[in-house]
Design a protein around this motif. Structure first.
Motif, PDB file in Angstrom:
ATOM      1  N   PRO A  82     -19.420 -19.127  51.228  1.00  0.00           N
ATOM      2  CA  PRO A  82     -20.921 -19.010  50.897  1.00  0.00           C
ATOM      3  C   PRO A  82     -21.165 -17.228  50.242  1.00  0.00           C
ATOM      4  O   PRO A  82     -22.280 -16.891  49.493  1.00  0.00           O
ATOM      5  CB  PRO A  82     -21.391 -18.572  52.502  1.00  0.00           C
ATOM      6  CG  PRO A  82     -20.088 -18.573  52.748  1.00  0.00           C
ATOM      7  CD  PRO A  82     -19.194 -19.183  51.984  1.00  0.00           C
ATOM      8  N   ILE A  83     -19.783 -16.247  50.128  1.00  0.00           N
ATOM      9  CA  ILE A  83     -20.140 -14.852  49.292  1.00  0.00           C
ATOM     10  C   ILE A  83     -20.273 -15.320  47.740  1.00  0.00           C
ATOM     11  O   ILE A  83     -21.383 -14.571  47.209  1.00  0.00           O
ATOM     12  CB  ILE A  83     -18.813 -14.128  49.256  1.00  0.00           C
ATOM     13  CG1 ILE A  83     -18.903 -14.347  51.495  1.00  0.00           C
ATOM     14  CG2 ILE A  83     -19.534 -12.552  48.808  1.00  0.00           C
ATOM     15  CD1 ILE A  83     -20.261 -12.842  51.649  1.00  0.00           C
ATOM     16  N   SER A  84     -19.109 -15.606  47.146  1.00  0.00           N
ATOM     17  CA  SER A  84     -19.700 -16.264  45.935  1.00  0.00           C
ATOM     18  C   SER A  84     -21.070 -16.674  45.827  1.00  0.00           C
ATOM     19  O   SER A  84     -22.272 -16.485  44.674  1.00  0.00           O
ATOM     20  CB  SER A  84     -18.651 -17.344  45.638  1.00  0.00           C
ATOM     21  OG  SER A  84     -18.817 -18.363  46.119  1.00  0.00           O
ATOM     22  N   LEU A  85     -21.728 -17.568  46.420  1.00  0.00           N
ATOM     23  CA  LEU A  85     -23.043 -18.752  46.046  1.00  0.00           C
ATOM     24  C   LEU A  85     -24.112 -17.380  46.539  1.00  0.00           C
ATOM     25  O   LEU A  85     -25.191 -17.472  45.807  1.00  0.00           O
ATOM     26  CB  LEU A  85     -23.161 -19.556  47.394  1.00  0.00           C
ATOM     27  CG  LEU A  85     -24.573 -20.237  47.248  1.00  0.00           C
ATOM     28  CD1 LEU A  85     -24.991 -20.687  46.309  1.00  0.00           C
ATOM     29  CD2 LEU A  85     -24.851 -21.275  48.342  1.00  0.00           C
ATOM     30  N   SER A  87     -24.247 -13.969  45.840  1.00  0.00           N
ATOM     31  CA  SER A  87     -23.977 -13.331  44.858  1.00  0.00           C
ATOM     32  C   SER A  87     -24.964 -13.671  43.691  1.00  0.00           C
ATOM     33  O   SER A  87     -25.278 -12.978  42.750  1.00  0.00           O
ATOM     34  CB  SER A  87     -22.814 -13.149  44.284  1.00  0.00           C
ATOM     35  OG  SER A  87     -21.973 -12.464  46.151  1.00  0.00           O
ATOM     36  N   ALA A  88     -24.417 -14.639  43.844  1.00  0.00           N
ATOM     37  CA  ALA A  88     -25.057 -15.626  42.083  1.00  0.00           C
ATOM     38  C   ALA A  88     -26.772 -16.139  42.295  1.00  0.00           C
ATOM     39  O   ALA A  88     -27.546 -15.434  41.852  1.00  0.00           O
ATOM     40  CB  ALA A  88     -24.660 -17.351  41.974  1.00  0.00           C
ATOM     41  N   VAL A  91     -28.690 -12.270  42.067  1.00  0.00           N
ATOM     42  CA  VAL A  91     -29.564 -11.696  40.417  1.00  0.00           C
ATOM     43  C   VAL A  91     -30.283 -12.911  39.710  1.00  0.00           C
ATOM     44  O   VAL A  91     -30.718 -13.405  39.124  1.00  0.00           O
ATOM     45  CB  VAL A  91     -28.048 -11.922  39.793  1.00  0.00           C
ATOM     46  CG1 VAL A  91     -27.291 -10.454  39.989  1.00  0.00           C
ATOM     47  CG2 VAL A  91     -27.460 -12.944  39.406  1.00  0.00           C
ATOM     48  N   ARG A 114     -16.382  -4.158  52.980  1.00  0.00           N
ATOM     49  CA  ARG A 114     -16.365  -3.836  50.872  1.00  0.00           C
ATOM     50  C   ARG A 114     -17.511  -5.235  51.319  1.00  0.00           C
ATOM     51  O   ARG A 114     -17.922  -4.800  49.559  1.00  0.00           O
ATOM     52  CB  ARG A 114     -14.976  -3.686  50.807  1.00  0.00           C
ATOM     53  CG  ARG A 114     -14.497  -3.274  49.075  1.00  0.00           C
ATOM     54  CD  ARG A 114     -13.196  -4.062  48.826  1.00  0.00           C
ATOM     55  NE  ARG A 114     -13.421  -2.904  47.432  1.00  0.00           N
ATOM     56  CZ  ARG A 114     -13.043  -3.869  46.290  1.00  0.00           C
ATOM     57  NH1 ARG A 114     -12.293  -5.395  47.275  1.00  0.00           N
ATOM     58  NH2 ARG A 114     -12.590  -3.203  45.242  1.00  0.00           N
ATOM     59  N   THR A 115     -17.054  -6.472  50.748  1.00  0.00           N
ATOM     60  CA  THR A 115     -17.534  -7.636  49.889  1.00  0.00           C
ATOM     61  C   THR A 115     -19.288  -7.587  50.567  1.00  0.00           C
ATOM     62  O   THR A 115     -19.938  -7.877  49.707  1.00  0.00           O
ATOM     63  CB  THR A 115     -16.537  -9.043  50.765  1.00  0.00           C
ATOM     64  OG1 THR A 115     -15.736  -9.419  50.283  1.00  0.00           O
ATOM     65  CG2 THR A 115     -17.298 -10.376  49.652  1.00  0.00           C
ATOM     66  N   SER A 118     -21.115  -5.111  48.564  1.00  0.00           N
ATOM     67  CA  SER A 118     -20.759  -4.968  47.457  1.00  0.00           C
ATOM     68  C   SER A 118     -21.876  -6.324  47.175  1.00  0.00           C
ATOM     69  O   SER A 118     -23.177  -5.965  46.012  1.00  0.00           O
ATOM     70  CB  SER A 118     -19.579  -6.396  46.634  1.00  0.00           C
ATOM     71  OG  SER A 118     -19.804  -5.636  45.214  1.00  0.00           O
ATOM     72  N   LEU A 119     -22.094  -7.144  47.579  1.00  0.00           N
ATOM     73  CA  LEU A 119     -23.735  -7.528  47.991  1.00  0.00           C
ATOM     74  C   LEU A 119     -24.662  -7.109  47.705  1.00  0.00           C
ATOM     75  O   LEU A 119     -25.755  -7.565  47.909  1.00  0.00           O
ATOM     76  CB  LEU A 119     -23.033  -9.133  48.573  1.00  0.00           C
ATOM     77  CG  LEU A 119     -24.369 -10.467  48.989  1.00  0.00           C
ATOM     78  CD1 LEU A 119     -25.139 -10.548  47.676  1.00  0.00           C
ATOM     79  CD2 LEU A 119     -24.351 -11.173  49.904  1.00  0.00           C
ATOM     80  N   HIS A 121     -25.681  -4.110  47.800  1.00  0.00           N
ATOM     81  CA  HIS A 121     -25.762  -3.750  46.029  1.00  0.00           C
ATOM     82  C   HIS A 121     -25.778  -4.147  44.937  1.00  0.00           C
ATOM     83  O   HIS A 121     -27.311  -4.244  44.736  1.00  0.00           O
ATOM     84  CB  HIS A 121     -23.953  -2.148  45.818  1.00  0.00           C
ATOM     85  CG  HIS A 121     -24.104  -1.313  46.630  1.00  0.00           C
ATOM     86  ND1 HIS A 121     -25.630   0.140  46.305  1.00  0.00           N
ATOM     87  CD2 HIS A 121     -23.309  -0.767  47.104  1.00  0.00           C
ATOM     88  CE1 HIS A 121     -24.946   0.877  47.456  1.00  0.00           C
ATOM     89  NE2 HIS A 121     -23.651   0.720  47.542  1.00  0.00           N
ATOM     90  N   LEU A 122     -25.506  -5.209  45.259  1.00  0.00           N
ATOM     91  CA  LEU A 122     -25.822  -6.908  44.072  1.00  0.00           C
ATOM     92  C   LEU A 122     -27.777  -6.812  43.874  1.00  0.00           C
ATOM     93  O   LEU A 122     -28.633  -7.381  43.491  1.00  0.00           O
ATOM     94  CB  LEU A 122     -24.950  -8.175  44.677  1.00  0.00           C
ATOM     95  CG  LEU A 122     -23.873  -7.904  43.017  1.00  0.00           C
ATOM     96  CD1 LEU A 122     -22.981  -8.838  43.359  1.00  0.00           C
ATOM     97  CD2 LEU A 122     -24.169  -8.039  41.851  1.00  0.00           C
ATOM     98  N   LEU A 189     -17.429   2.409  47.075  1.00  0.00           N
ATOM     99  CA  LEU A 189     -19.500   2.061  47.269  1.00  0.00           C
ATOM    100  C   LEU A 189     -20.019   3.313  48.062  1.00  0.00           C
ATOM    101  O   LEU A 189     -20.026   3.908  49.172  1.00  0.00           O
ATOM    102  CB  LEU A 189     -19.074   0.852  47.780  1.00  0.00           C
ATOM    103  CG  LEU A 189     -18.378  -0.643  47.161  1.00  0.00           C
ATOM    104  CD1 LEU A 189     -19.191  -1.908  48.265  1.00  0.00           C
ATOM    105  CD2 LEU A 189     -19.715  -1.288  45.772  1.00  0.00           C
TER     106      LEU A 189
END
Lengths: 418, 418
Positions: A82-85, A87-88, A91, A114-115, A118-119, A121-122, A189
């Protein structure tokens, strides 16, 4: 916020082909939905256009069902991490919140903090973390042979884990040296655009409720009846004062599995169509998994649920199932089919007005601050909720017509951490 | 592929404001680039338009420099966690490969294999994992108090870690029960669109080279001179037969830090402009960090490098620095400035033809299969490479004019795993 202007919060709980166990057998089902990013982008954009507060992803690092034959017959045998999902999706959307589950048992707090930051901020401040301690022995077997840890130990680790993560997010207290974790430095971050990512929890045991009362911003829960939902709501909000928090600092969002159509008959027909697609062995296997017992298939399928042994799995979930089976006098087959359909969550079948009536009653009756919507299959039932129920809620002044802020914390009306 | 049609592989090594240590002081620098997703989308699209094989992200779960005052004066004090970053880039690009670093010391193989395979599905088969064992004591302090493990132990864990991850990716052998890891089930994802994500490595110690010879598809390396590069290339390719692999099964891509302009004078001027922005204390601190010694500042800055104690950090990197300092008779200040600029990598300053000449010489001389391009600042120097050097390489037949396949494995000309 005044009582008059109080509005409900809505999450769209994403789940591959759909939440109904037989969603993958639906004639319009997209069987490879779990690894089709365009499918998820479409769902997130639908939810954003309908002004949902967030999309939500569950997670488990492993198969969801021990029996591979059964697992292949559920609606979530495969799917993105789900983090990769998210993150996509960050955007491909601009306003909707992005909440993912992640485990305190199989991660380290520095990496997880951190992950998620990061999400955050993304996405310009739209991230949330749903803390789980991972009750499944299936996951445990993929992370060393030590087996599932006792419930109390998992929650003690989770408490310290959450303390480290929020400390890192709040940018202050680096230098944690505790029982399970030792972390020296701050994150690499800047501070979150929303102060800190939103903290979500769903544990409903006594120790789970205390952890939520102490640290959560949002709580997901499962409640079949108004009374169950109200009791949970009052109990959790009542625990918050001990941690110096106000009741409105947590938004309680029970899961709801709506099946909505222009007419009640049409809604019932849609629902029955899916219920009839549930094979008995899949229903019983899913019920077994929920109850953390492996030999339910040994009992007569048209007889009552047997007495259950004490389990280290999800205690609160077990109690909920047992209570319902006794209350309604359901056989294993009936219970399996009933639970399999909505996976233990509250189901409403009807017109937009009927669904809105029920949501409004729980919201105004002090049993919910909003709902985590679990469509039976995607995209059809999410589309139906967005086009039928959301406008009805807006007409009643119960839901926003547009976003007022830019961050998830803005949408939820949560305080920004100092 | 015949020798005549052999073409070089190119990576674009992304790094916040730029690879030059003083990039953040460049007059056109974007100081918050590390958390600006639009900045990274622009870089990835530039690299894709120029037909690069991949973008590449380094990683470390912690500050890159122990001294926070110094860390704030480097070009990478803040930045996205790379999996979330590359997942976002996956849906903003369509052809370019997406390679991220991740540690075998601070992750579990099941979780890492799953995350990279998820990125691979998100991107349609464009993901790669750069395996590192994490030599920094700064990271170790954020993951428990046990400190940095000895080099040999880290590599033994890495070897088993890589075995589990590739086993999970190849979809077969679940049921690993080894020294460090025990994993029971397969991943909850289908097979990769490219067979398996690409495996990248950069360790250059003896044990690191053996691990690469056994498992890597791509090897990044740092080499100042042709002889160093050629020696490394021959050594690594020579080790592969022992593991039943052919030399072309690994693409060796040394880092290169080009500064290119229409005229040589202009290129030199651009380079000097950045070199002059390096403060001595930052240069010395970075050199100290590279050498894994904390007291370099105690020695006279205009004197020679002192004898170094044996270290558990990156042995190969240390040897490289020491060799260069002795060879060129450099003082600590000179060495610091020299290394700070390109961080130990090969630098070429000149016109497109001059840069292409040098790359061609190493490529055709059997010292490289391609290069990992490290622009001194972003986006300026990546743009310069894309618009000046890439067309020159294309004219010479040394680089593709368009993508022929869709996956990273296609671009790199790597076999698809069985």
């Amino acid at each position: 916020m005044t009582a008059a202007s109080r509005q409900m919060k809505l999450g769209a709980f994403l789940w591959a082909t759909g939440h109904h166990i037989a969603a993958w057998r639906h004639p319009k089902a997209h069987v490879m939905a779990g690894v089709d990013i365009d499918h998820y982008i479409q769902l997130a954009r639908t939810a954003e256009a309908a002004k949902f507060d967030m999309v939500f992803c569950e997670d488990a690092a492993g198969l969801r069902e021990a029996n591979v034959g059964i697992a292949s017959q559920t609606s979530r045998s495969i799917g993105f991490e789900p983090i990769s999902l998210l993150s996509a999706l960050a955007v491909q959307t601009s306003r909707i919140g992005l909440v993912s589950t992640a485990s305190t048992s199989y991660n380290e707090p520095y990496g997880l903090a951190r992950t998620f930051l990061s999400l955050d901020h993304l996405s310009g401040g739209r991230a949330g973390w749903n803390l789980v301690t991972s009750a499944s022995p299936i996951e445990a077997a993929n992370f060393g042979s030590t087996g599932l840890k006792p419930h109390a130990d998992r929650y003690e680790r989770a408490r310290e884990f959450a303390e480290v993560v929020t400390g890192l997010w709040h940018g202050g207290a680096s230098g944690h040296d505790g029982q399970s974790f030792s972390v020296r430095d701050p994150l690499d971050l800047p501070r979150s655009p929303q102060g800190a990512p939103v903290m979500v929890q769903a544990g409903a045991s006594d120790v789970g409720r205390d952890l939520a009362a102490r640290t959560a911003d949002v709580v997901f829960t499962a409640a079949q009846t108004f009374e169950e939902a109200k009791a949970f709501y009052d109990d959790l909000k009542g625990r918050m004062a001990a941690y110096g928090r106000e009741p409105d600092d947590i938004k309680i969002m029970p899961g709801v599995a709506p099946v909505v159509a222009e007419t009640e008959a049409e809604a019932r027909e849609k629902h029955e169509e899916l219920q009839e697609l549930i094979p008995d062995d899949v229903g019983v296997a899913l019920l077994s998994s929920y109850l953390s017992i492996s030999d339910l298939w040994r009992y007569p399928i048209d007889g009552p649920l047997p007495e259950l042994p004490e389990s280290e799995g999800m205690k609160s979930r077990q109690a909920l199932v047992v209570e319902q089976s006794r209350r309604d006098g359901l056989s294993i087959r009936q219970l399996a089919r009933h639970f399999a359909g909505a996976r233990g969550h509250w189901r409403i079948v009807g017109t937009a007005a009927q669904v809105a009536d029920e949501l409004q009653a729980r919201f105004e009756g002090g049993a919910a601050d909003g709902f985590n919507v679990m469509p039976s299959w995607f995209p059809g039932e999410l589309d139906a909720f967005a086009t039928l129920v959301v406008p009805e809620l807006q007409r009643r002044g119960l839901f926003r017509r547009d976003y007022e802020g830019r961050t998830l914390r803005d949408h939820l009306g949560l305080k920004r951490p100092a």
